[in-house]
Write a protein that holds these residues in place. Structure first.
Motif, PDB file in Angstrom:
ATOM      1  N   ARG A  35       0.814  -1.216   0.000  1.00  0.00           N
ATOM      2  CA  ARG A  35       0.000   0.000   0.000  1.00  0.00           C
ATOM      3  C   ARG A  35       0.854   1.276   0.000  1.00  0.00           C
ATOM      4  NH1 ARG A  35      -2.393  -4.261   2.099  1.00  0.00           N
ATOM      5  NH2 ARG A  35      -4.673  -4.470   2.082  1.00  0.00           N
ATOM      6  N   ASN A  36       2.170   1.111  -0.170  1.00  0.00           N
ATOM      7  CA  ASN A  36       3.092   2.258  -0.195  1.00  0.00           C
ATOM      8  C   ASN A  36       3.034   3.067   1.097  1.00  0.00           C
ATOM      9  OD1 ASN A  36       4.177   1.774  -2.791  1.00  0.00           O
ATOM     10  ND2 ASN A  36       2.378   2.713  -3.728  1.00  0.00           N
ATOM     11  N   LEU A 107      14.463   4.443  -2.319  1.00  0.00           N
ATOM     12  CA  LEU A 107      13.737   5.428  -3.103  1.00  0.00           C
ATOM     13  C   LEU A 107      14.239   6.822  -2.777  1.00  0.00           C
ATOM     14  CD1 LEU A 107      10.111   4.057  -2.507  1.00  0.00           C
ATOM     15  CD2 LEU A 107      11.526   3.697  -4.540  1.00  0.00           C
ATOM     16  N   SER A 108      14.196   7.697  -3.748  1.00  0.00           N
ATOM     17  CA  SER A 108      14.520   9.090  -3.485  1.00  0.00           C
ATOM     18  C   SER A 108      13.401   9.711  -2.660  1.00  0.00           C
ATOM     19  CB  SER A 108      14.693   9.857  -4.793  1.00  0.00           C
ATOM     20  OG  SER A 108      13.442   9.975  -5.455  1.00  0.00           O
ATOM     21  N   GLU A 109      13.684  10.851  -2.065  1.00  0.00           N
ATOM     22  CA  GLU A 109      12.660  11.535  -1.271  1.00  0.00           C
ATOM     23  C   GLU A 109      11.459  11.903  -2.138  1.00  0.00           C
ATOM     24  OE1 GLU A 109      10.952  12.691   2.161  1.00  0.00           O
ATOM     25  OE2 GLU A 109      12.938  11.751   1.944  1.00  0.00           O
ATOM     26  N   THR A 113       7.698  10.491  -1.510  1.00  0.00           N
ATOM     27  CA  THR A 113       6.602  11.439  -1.305  1.00  0.00           C
ATOM     28  C   THR A 113       5.468  11.179  -2.281  1.00  0.00           C
ATOM     29  OG1 THR A 113       8.119  13.130  -0.478  1.00  0.00           O
ATOM     30  CG2 THR A 113       5.983  13.877  -1.289  1.00  0.00           C
ATOM     31  N   ALA A 114       5.818  10.906  -3.537  1.00  0.00           N
ATOM     32  CA  ALA A 114       4.793  10.633  -4.544  1.00  0.00           C
ATOM     33  C   ALA A 114       3.999   9.372  -4.201  1.00  0.00           C
ATOM     34  CB  ALA A 114       5.442  10.493  -5.921  1.00  0.00           C
ATOM     35  N   LEU A 115       4.695   8.334  -3.732  1.00  0.00           N
ATOM     36  CA  LEU A 115       4.013   7.099  -3.367  1.00  0.00           C
ATOM     37  C   LEU A 115       3.120   7.295  -2.146  1.00  0.00           C
ATOM     38  CD1 LEU A 115       6.899   4.525  -3.913  1.00  0.00           C
ATOM     39  CD2 LEU A 115       4.816   4.768  -5.275  1.00  0.00           C
ATOM     40  N   GLU A 116       3.576   8.074  -1.181  1.00  0.00           N
ATOM     41  CA  GLU A 116       2.772   8.336   0.008  1.00  0.00           C
ATOM     42  C   GLU A 116       1.508   9.118  -0.354  1.00  0.00           C
ATOM     43  OE1 GLU A 116       5.643  10.236   2.499  1.00  0.00           O
ATOM     44  OE2 GLU A 116       6.173   8.369   3.536  1.00  0.00           O
TER      45      GLU A 116
END
Length: 266
Positions: A35-36, A107-109, A113-116
């Motif tokens: 679910r990231n 993962l990069s920040e 952030t995009a996945l969250e």
């Protein structure tokens, strides 16, 4: 029962990294990663990062925010009761990553952030539908024997200590487990670390190698199960995984352009 579960989780937090791996916690980590929401190691250990992921999931589902594996959260994640888990999982996995995909996501920040943000919109995604059972189009020109041999060669080389021999199967950048698109240096480092962690590895093809049209003319989706045993000086772990590849021809060779795996339970 609920108080007992909460008490066990509190003990895990108090013990920190030295805590013994727990199968139920490992399943929670796996489900939250899908679910990231969780990006750490899948290792069966309670941690501050896991508690934070649980709180985010509970908040988005409208549950009481405990940061613990209470019954409501466990049921929502489709994880069976502790007694059922214990009955189906007699082997306790060690408190470290076992599968290649168990390592913390690199993962990069910006990627994280995009996945969250995506997880905020869909905290409980439905499983992806299975691909249709069809042969690749003629333009792909992949014979079943060729695909099976490619899988078998990969598994044999994966048992060796030869890192370049294992890395040669990929086309770069490759969609590599949960890490997104990565280059050769990343895969080489990850493979080297895995060989060091588990120096003795055995893989056996446990079913048919199925392959389907991927939607891209030059690419084919491959799916197959394996049984595995990995060992080091302290631990020996056995299990089964379902493996999902996307491959494409490059000259006389096939190359993996995407790879992931899913742990199978009895």
């Amino acid at each position: 029962m609920r108080r007992a579960i909460l008490f066990l989780c509190l003990i895990g937090i108090a013990l920190g990294p030295a805590a013994r791996a727990d199968e139920r916690i490992r399943q929670v980590q796996e489900e939250l990663r899908k679910r990231n929401l969780y990006f750490g190691n899948v290792d069966g250990q309670v941690s501050a990062e896991l508690a934070g992921a649980l709180k985010r999931y509970q908040a988005r589902k409208g549950f009481e925010i405990t940061g613990m594996v209470d019954e409501t959260t466990s049921s929502s994640l489709h994880i069976p009761a502790p007694t059922a888990v214990a009955a189906k999982s007699p082997q306790t996995w060690p408190d470290m990553p076992v599968l290649r995909s168990d390592a913390a996501r690199a993962l990069s920040e910006a990627q994280r952030t995009a996945l969250e943000k995506e997880a905020e919109l869909n905290p409980d995604p439905s499983p992806s539908p299975a691909p249709p059972a069809e042969s690749p189009p003629p333009s792909q020109d992949l014979a079943p024997d060729r695909v099976k041999k490619f899988v078998e060669d990969y598994l044999r080389d994966a048992e060796t200590q030869d890192v370049p021999a294992q890395v040669k199967y990929y086309a770069f950048p490759v969609q590599y487990f949960d890490h997104g698109a990565v280059e050769q240096a990343f895969v080489s480092k990850d493979t080297r670390n895995y060989v060091k962690r588990w120096p003795d590895r055995k893989y056996v093809l446990a079913g048919p190698v199925n392959f389907f049209a991927s939607g891209k003319e030059s690419e084919t989706t491959v799916e197959f199960p394996i049984t595995f045993t990995v060992r080091n000086k302290k631990h020996a772990v056995s299990g089964r995984t379902q493996n999902f590849w996307t491959v494409r021809p490059e000259g006389e060779d096939l190359k993996i352009v995407a790879i992931r795996e899913q742990r199978l339970r009895e």
